[in-house]
Design a protein around this motif. Sequence first.
Motif, short mmCIF file in Angstrom:
data_model
loop_
_atom_site.label_atom_id
_atom_site.label_comp_id
_atom_site.label_asym_id
_atom_site.label_seq_id
_atom_site.Cartn_x
_atom_site.Cartn_y
_atom_site.Cartn_z
N LEU A 165 -69.56 -55.82 39.92
CA LEU A 165 -71.04 -56.10 39.74
C LEU A 165 -71.71 -55.93 37.92
O LEU A 165 -72.50 -56.51 37.90
CB LEU A 165 -71.99 -55.07 39.93
N PHE B 3 -70.08 -58.93 36.39
CA PHE B 3 -71.28 -59.51 36.10
C PHE B 3 -72.34 -60.11 35.96
O PHE B 3 -72.50 -60.74 35.62
CB PHE B 3 -70.99 -59.90 38.30
N VAL B 4 -72.75 -58.90 35.73
CA VAL B 4 -74.37 -58.27 35.11
C VAL B 4 -74.01 -58.85 33.92
O VAL B 4 -74.68 -59.43 32.91
CB VAL B 4 -74.92 -57.35 35.39
N GLY C 29 -73.56 -62.54 33.05
CA GLY C 29 -74.13 -63.62 32.98
C GLY C 29 -75.04 -62.83 32.40
O GLY C 29 -75.88 -63.99 31.16
N SER C 30 -75.53 -61.84 31.47
CA SER C 30 -76.76 -61.24 30.78
C SER C 30 -76.03 -61.69 28.66
O SER C 30 -76.76 -62.31 28.45
CB SER C 30 -76.87 -60.20 30.80
N LEU D 211 -74.02 -64.57 28.66
CA LEU D 211 -73.86 -66.37 28.89
C LEU D 211 -75.51 -67.01 28.22
O LEU D 211 -75.80 -67.27 27.38
CB LEU D 211 -74.09 -66.58 30.20
N ILE D 212 -77.02 -65.66 28.77
CA ILE D 212 -77.88 -65.96 28.67
C ILE D 212 -78.40 -65.42 26.99
O ILE D 212 -79.33 -66.87 26.76
CB ILE D 212 -79.27 -64.92 28.77
N MET E 222 -76.69 -68.70 25.00
CA MET E 222 -77.43 -70.26 25.53
C MET E 222 -78.44 -69.57 24.86
O MET E 222 -78.67 -70.55 24.03
CB MET E 222 -77.87 -69.82 26.64
N GLY F 265 -74.82 -61.37 44.43
CA GLY F 265 -74.83 -61.80 42.86
C GLY F 265 -73.30 -62.23 42.96
O GLY F 265 -73.02 -63.29 42.56
N LEU G 80 -71.24 -65.69 43.99
CA LEU G 80 -71.21 -66.47 42.35
C LEU G 80 -70.22 -67.41 42.75
O LEU G 80 -70.20 -68.56 42.14
CB LEU G 80 -70.62 -65.46 41.90
N MET H 97 -80.38 -61.71 40.39
CA MET H 97 -79.94 -61.53 40.41
C MET H 97 -79.67 -63.56 40.45
O MET H 97 -78.45 -63.93 39.43
CB MET H 97 -78.42 -61.37 41.73
N PRO I 59 -81.45 -65.54 38.45
CA PRO I 59 -81.27 -65.85 36.95
C PRO I 59 -80.00 -65.60 36.35
O PRO I 59 -79.03 -67.13 35.77
CB PRO I 59 -82.57 -64.74 36.21
N LEU I 60 -78.88 -64.66 36.64
CA LEU I 60 -77.30 -64.47 36.19
C LEU I 60 -76.81 -66.11 36.88
O LEU I 60 -75.75 -66.22 36.54
CB LEU I 60 -76.86 -63.03 36.52
N LEU I 61 -77.48 -65.64 38.39
CA LEU I 61 -76.20 -67.36 39.32
C LEU I 61 -76.90 -68.18 38.52
O LEU I 61 -76.27 -68.85 38.18
CB LEU I 61 -76.54 -66.48 40.16
N ILE J 114 -77.80 -69.07 35.63
CA ILE J 114 -76.98 -69.62 33.88
C ILE J 114 -75.19 -69.18 33.96
O ILE J 114 -74.76 -70.11 33.55
CB ILE J 114 -76.78 -68.11 33.08
N PHE J 115 -74.85 -68.59 35.53
CA PHE J 115 -73.41 -69.15 35.60
C PHE J 115 -73.09 -70.50 36.07
O PHE J 115 -72.51 -71.58 35.25
CB PHE J 115 -72.53 -68.36 36.40
N THR K 39 -85.29 -70.11 32.90
CA THR K 39 -84.50 -68.46 33.37
C THR K 39 -85.83 -68.06 33.84
O THR K 39 -85.74 -67.62 34.69
CB THR K 39 -83.91 -67.80 31.88
#
Lengths: 327, 260
Positions: free
Chosen positions: A11, A14-15, A18-19, A21-22, A25, B50, B54, B152, B154-156, B158-159, B200
């Motif tokens: 997790l 993943f977090v 993801g963060s 990537l945000i 971007m 999450g 994914l 979760m 928003p993260l998904l 963006i992926f 987002t």
Amino acid sequence: MAKSTSQFVKLGVFVVLGSLLILVMAYMIGNDQNIFRPTFQITAVFNNVNGLQKGNNVRYSGINVGTVKDIVMEQDTSIRVYMQIQEDMLAHIKDNAVAIVGSDGLVGSMLINILPRPGQGLPVQDGDEIATISRIITQDMLSTLNVTNENAALLTADLLEVTRAMRNGSGVLSRLLYDSTMARDLHQSFHNLQVSTAKSERAIDRLNQMIEQWRLEQSALTLVMDDPEFRDQIRRVAANLDSSGQEIRQLTGRLNDLAGGLEAGEGTLGMLLKDTAMAAEIQHGLKYLDSGLVKFDQNMEALKHNWLTRGYFKKLEKEQRKAAKKQ
Amino acid sequence: MVYIQSIVKGIRDFLAETGQLAFFAGRFFKEVLKPPYEFRELLRQCYQMGNRSLMLVLVTGFIIGLVLTLQSRPTLIEFGAESWMPNMVGISIVREIGPVITALICAGRIASGIGAELGSMRVTEQIDAMEVSGTNPFKYLVVTRVLATTLMLPLLVIFGDIIALYGSALIEFLKGGMSFQLYFNKVFDALSFGDFIPATTKSFFFGFVIGLVGCYKGYYCKKGTAGVGKAANTAVVMASLLVFFVDFMAVFISDIFYEL
């Protein structure tokens, strides 16, 4: 417990990913809008910004160097555009550069092009204002196009009229297109032209032959001219011809003077030729002379018969007879 | 008359459902701030919602990117605007397609899962047992799940966005010879914060709605085991509808704050 720890690690990955990537971007978008790099600001005043918006690109010689930060209406005919430019471009953009509102391709978004101008200029400073050039707006182009369209419509109408007239058989072009007799005549004319052309070709050939022959003769003449004696003779003949010519010219001149005098009625002969009154008088005098001579003959005849002068005439006749006998 | 009565009943049921959902949401906000906080359960739910979602989101996003590009190419080529593909696909995916598609996938997978899970707990009286044992089932079951989906999604998204853009870039690379660098340069050149921030932000709301509806349908599941299936089913339908409704609201509001 081990399973849940593994889950938490996954997790976490993943977090974090993801963060990241945000953030990446956001950075990429912000970087494109010059949010994360040092910038300076310049302004330009336009009459018309043609739909330019905040955030539109600013290009210097085609390179993206900044964005439009703000657009403010200053007066009814002037709009001030604030541009945020990357600081590393500060040394390159001179204060004599000009800004023009353009678009990214035909259907692209609006942008500002900053163009360098020839000549020495100082680098722009933060807050400087640069000159602008008005862009040909679409409305003007459409107006011009409208005029062109109207002209095209008129031309089309005229063309339609012409084609109708041709269809109806009036005019030379129509006859050319539709008159079979004229077509035959034209055909015949072309045929004649072809014949004439062929004849002309033959004539030109003959002329060429003649010229060639003349060239040969000329070359023969050149050979003759190389003889010095012949050349001296030719020279003498030419000198004689020249002197004769001069004499002829003088004679012609005198004759011309004489003719001129006669033409002008100068001198007796001129008067005789040109003066009609004198001619009439002479004619009149001759008539009198003629009648006088007749009367003189009559008088002489009378003298021959007069007893005073008869002896003289008889004596004269005898002498004449003696002279005739001697002969 | 019967027809009108049924319509009136339908409207009344709809309003009652909306009211109950609003009350449920209000209870969530009340409980989320009050300690104790169930961090461990929250992390477990985050992992379930999450990480477990994914792969599904990545595959779907990649295919969406491929298909969108393949379908748009002929039209753009016809207009001589092939070079605008990254701009078009980038804006479409980041603004709308990425968040909505991801939310719908999550609505199908997560909302139904939560609905079925809580529904079965309700049917088997596990929730009642938790209340009896002194554990706050709402805090433990609902708050953690709603928070997990809210965080979760928003993260998904963006992926999903990135993989969809990658799929689109792959097609452009294979068919049009455009390099990946040029493709992503053009995408980020076309994007602005006006595209990225609203997209987002609305993803959080999508996640919240999905979690809330799934929990609501499962928490109030009735009528035995048959109700579990119904709870899962209605959770998906309602969550999907609410995703579109929230999307409309988000576009409407972002239009006020950002010039679209």
